[in-house]
Motif scaffolding. Sequence first.
Motif, PDB file in Angstrom:
ATOM      1  N   UNK A   1      -4.306  18.325   9.136  1.00 30.84           N
ATOM      2  CA  UNK A   1      -4.505  17.156   8.284  1.00 30.84           C
ATOM      3  C   UNK A   1      -5.372  16.147   9.029  1.00 30.84           C
ATOM      4  N   UNK A   2      -6.428  15.684   8.378  1.00 32.49           N
ATOM      5  CA  UNK A   2      -7.369  14.762   9.007  1.00 32.49           C
ATOM      6  C   UNK A   2      -7.499  13.523   8.133  1.00 32.49           C
ATOM      7  N   UNK A   3      -7.338  12.346   8.737  1.00 34.94           N
ATOM      8  CA  UNK A   3      -7.545  11.075   8.041  1.00 34.94           C
ATOM      9  C   UNK A   3      -8.737  10.388   8.685  1.00 34.94           C
ATOM     10  N   UNK A   4      -9.744  10.086   7.880  1.00 37.37           N
ATOM     11  CA  UNK A   4     -11.016   9.556   8.380  1.00 37.37           C
ATOM     12  C   UNK A   4     -11.292   8.192   7.767  1.00 37.37           C
ATOM     13  N   UNK A   5     -11.693   7.254   8.604  1.00 37.70           N
ATOM     14  CA  UNK A   5     -12.204   5.959   8.148  1.00 37.70           C
ATOM     15  C   UNK A   5     -13.687   5.901   8.474  1.00 37.70           C
ATOM     16  N   UNK A   6     -14.504   5.598   7.484  1.00 39.38           N
ATOM     17  CA  UNK A   6     -15.949   5.561   7.723  1.00 39.38           C
ATOM     18  C   UNK A   6     -16.625   4.720   6.659  1.00 39.38           C
TER      19      UNK A   6
ATOM     20  N   UNK B   1     -17.863  11.816   1.038  1.00 35.59           N
ATOM     21  CA  UNK B   1     -17.859  12.610  -0.188  1.00 35.59           C
ATOM     22  C   UNK B   1     -17.899  14.102   0.112  1.00 35.59           C
ATOM     23  N   UNK B   2     -18.635  14.486   1.157  1.00 34.51           N
ATOM     24  CA  UNK B   2     -18.770  15.904   1.497  1.00 34.51           C
ATOM     25  C   UNK B   2     -17.587  16.425   2.301  1.00 34.51           C
ATOM     26  N   UNK B   3     -16.907  15.549   3.029  1.00 37.38           N
ATOM     27  CA  UNK B   3     -15.852  15.977   3.945  1.00 37.38           C
ATOM     28  C   UNK B   3     -14.455  15.875   3.354  1.00 37.38           C
ATOM     29  N   UNK B   4     -14.212  14.854   2.510  1.00 41.31           N
ATOM     30  CA  UNK B   4     -12.836  14.512   2.119  1.00 41.31           C
ATOM     31  C   UNK B   4     -12.441  15.149   0.785  1.00 41.31           C
TER      32      UNK B   4
ATOM     33  N   UNK C   1     -14.575  19.475  12.922  1.00 43.60           N
ATOM     34  CA  UNK C   1     -13.700  18.934  11.880  1.00 43.60           C
ATOM     35  C   UNK C   1     -13.558  19.919  10.728  1.00 43.60           C
ATOM     36  N   UNK C   2     -14.659  20.562  10.338  1.00 47.45           N
ATOM     37  CA  UNK C   2     -14.584  21.562   9.282  1.00 47.45           C
ATOM     38  C   UNK C   2     -13.719  22.744   9.716  1.00 47.45           C
ATOM     39  N   UNK C   3     -13.802  23.133  10.994  1.00 46.45           N
ATOM     40  CA  UNK C   3     -12.966  24.221  11.509  1.00 46.45           C
ATOM     41  C   UNK C   3     -11.492  23.830  11.479  1.00 46.45           C
ATOM     42  N   UNK C   4     -11.185  22.586  11.870  1.00 51.75           N
ATOM     43  CA  UNK C   4      -9.802  22.109  11.816  1.00 51.75           C
ATOM     44  C   UNK C   4      -9.301  22.090  10.377  1.00 51.75           C
ATOM     45  N   UNK C   5     -10.178  21.712   9.469  1.00 50.56           N
ATOM     46  CA  UNK C   5      -9.801  21.664   8.063  1.00 50.56           C
ATOM     47  C   UNK C   5      -9.419  23.059   7.568  1.00 50.56           C
ATOM     48  N   UNK C   6     -10.205  24.066   7.949  1.00 52.04           N
ATOM     49  CA  UNK C   6      -9.917  25.441   7.530  1.00 52.04           C
ATOM     50  C   UNK C   6      -8.626  25.967   8.143  1.00 52.04           C
ATOM     51  N   UNK C   7      -8.272  25.454   9.328  1.00 54.90           N
ATOM     52  CA  UNK C   7      -7.060  25.915  10.011  1.00 54.90           C
ATOM     53  C   UNK C   7      -5.791  25.246   9.477  1.00 54.90           C
TER      54      UNK C   7
ATOM     55  N   UNK D   1       0.848  -1.197   0.000  1.00 51.21           N
ATOM     56  CA  UNK D   1       0.000   0.000   0.000  1.00 51.21           C
ATOM     57  C   UNK D   1       0.883   1.246   0.000  1.00 51.21           C
ATOM     58  N   UNK D   2       0.639   2.143  -0.936  1.00 55.00           N
ATOM     59  CA  UNK D   2       1.396   3.394  -1.036  1.00 55.00           C
ATOM     60  C   UNK D   2       0.425   4.561  -1.136  1.00 55.00           C
ATOM     61  N   UNK D   3       0.594   5.535  -0.235  1.00 57.71           N
ATOM     62  CA  UNK D   3      -0.260   6.717  -0.209  1.00 57.71           C
ATOM     63  C   UNK D   3       0.604   7.953   0.016  1.00 57.71           C
ATOM     64  N   UNK D   4       0.171   9.073  -0.530  1.00 58.89           N
ATOM     65  CA  UNK D   4       0.811  10.360  -0.280  1.00 58.89           C
ATOM     66  C   UNK D   4      -0.277  11.329   0.157  1.00 58.89           C
ATOM     67  N   UNK D   5      -0.320  11.649   1.449  1.00 65.46           N
ATOM     68  CA  UNK D   5      -1.387  12.472   2.017  1.00 65.46           C
ATOM     69  C   UNK D   5      -0.845  13.886   2.254  1.00 65.46           C
ATOM     70  N   UNK D   6      -1.333  14.883   1.496  1.00 70.66           N
ATOM     71  CA  UNK D   6      -0.810  16.242   1.611  1.00 70.66           C
ATOM     72  C   UNK D   6      -1.182  16.891   2.949  1.00 70.66           C
ATOM     73  N   UNK D   7      -0.352  17.797   3.388  1.00 72.75           N
ATOM     74  CA  UNK D   7      -0.670  18.566   4.595  1.00 72.75           C
ATOM     75  C   UNK D   7      -1.888  19.446   4.349  1.00 72.75           C
ATOM     76  N   UNK D   8      -2.718  19.578   5.384  1.00 70.94           N
ATOM     77  CA  UNK D   8      -3.895  20.431   5.301  1.00 70.94           C
ATOM     78  C   UNK D   8      -5.069  19.829   4.569  1.00 70.94           C
ATOM     79  N   UNK D   9      -5.004  18.545   4.240  1.00 66.43           N
ATOM     80  CA  UNK D   9      -6.098  17.900   3.509  1.00 66.43           C
ATOM     81  C   UNK D   9      -6.921  17.025   4.443  1.00 66.43           C
ATOM     82  N   UNK D  10      -8.112  16.684   3.997  1.00 71.98           N
ATOM     83  CA  UNK D  10      -8.942  15.690   4.672  1.00 71.98           C
ATOM     84  C   UNK D  10      -8.949  14.463   3.770  1.00 71.98           C
ATOM     85  N   UNK D  11      -8.384  13.378   4.274  1.00 72.40           N
ATOM     86  CA  UNK D  11      -8.176  12.178   3.470  1.00 72.40           C
ATOM     87  C   UNK D  11      -9.027  11.051   4.040  1.00 72.40           C
ATOM     88  N   UNK D  12      -9.787  10.387   3.188  1.00 75.34           N
ATOM     89  CA  UNK D  12     -10.675   9.319   3.629  1.00 75.34           C
ATOM     90  C   UNK D  12     -10.181   7.954   3.192  1.00 75.34           C
TER      91      UNK D  12
END
Length: 347
Positions: free
Chosen positions: A199-204, A211-214, A190-196, A46-57
């Motif tokens: 980086x948020x990684x969510x499993x759901x 779709x609305x958050x990530x 979470x939306x406030x943290x995203x604006x600030x 598994x290879x992933x590149x998660x940018x800073x300041x993003x919401x990744x699902x």
Amino acid sequence: MTPLAIEVAGVGKRFRRSADRRTSLKELIVRGRSRHVEDFWALRDVSLAIPKGSVYGIVGHNGSGKSTLLKLMAGISRPSEGQLHVDGRLAALIELGAGFHPDLTGRDNIRLNGSILGLTKHEVASAADEIIEFSGLGDFIDEPVKNYSSGMYVRLGFSVAVHMRPDVLLIDEVIAVGDEDFQRKCFDHLYALRKSGRTIIVVSHSTTMMASLCDEIAWLDHGTLMAQGSSDGVIEGYLQSVNAVEAAGSRPNRESAQDDARRSGSGQVRMSSVELLGADGAPVASCLSGAELRIRLAFHAHEDVEEPVFAIAIRHESGPVVTVVTTRVTNDRVGRLTGPGRVDYVQ
């Protein structure tokens, strides 16, 4: 290039499982080592590149490796192969009550978690009031957490995780345990943290929420990375896979309407079948939101009928009516019915 918060390169996680596993030192000495041991790869390459300041699902069915990947990111366990790098302070909300000492009060656990995350006493003290207010625990904050309900655990755990100023926040759907009011507070935060810029990684399992958050989503299936990219594209592929599996195990979508015991009315016109068709006219068992769906009703008029009204009601599997459409509402005139025929409703 956009700086990365988390970089996952060729990561795999292997577990060893045995049908006759030894559960104690005594059993190991008496019976010896297990003879039938096999390797199980929860994740592979598994290879992933998660940018800073993003919401990744991360999406996938149960057992696909989502929680295992989050535990590797959190440092709870180490990968069996590959490399994983996290840049910045990380907070994780992976398991209910993880990191809490059951005999300590909620207030003491706030201090304990702050120390584990490397915060100074002053930083913990300044965040404590915000945590207590956000959690809404009131006087229960000075009760041992072993007396907390699951909802209170979630309130405290989420409040601690998001108010300790993490650079990277991992969330594994435990917020779904909270009540409706607290879930709304969680998502607003979470939306406030995203604006600030956090980086948020969510499993759901909630694809609508993802779709609305990530910004981007990765799809895992039996430990293999199937796709990654824009949330809409990955979710569409994931849902198509789920629908295909469901369709393979379901009955044909052409429903017979020959059971007279379930019928009502005068019998002048009888429905003989109902079909679900895709945009290409081929039968389907399900469809994605926004995709074209054709509902075809086949009927037989046993006598001439002038200007009949056709209606289609769609119910949720639990019983409530979702929607009803009729030719009277759509102002479609059918004319005279004679013999066999069909009517299509296209949405």
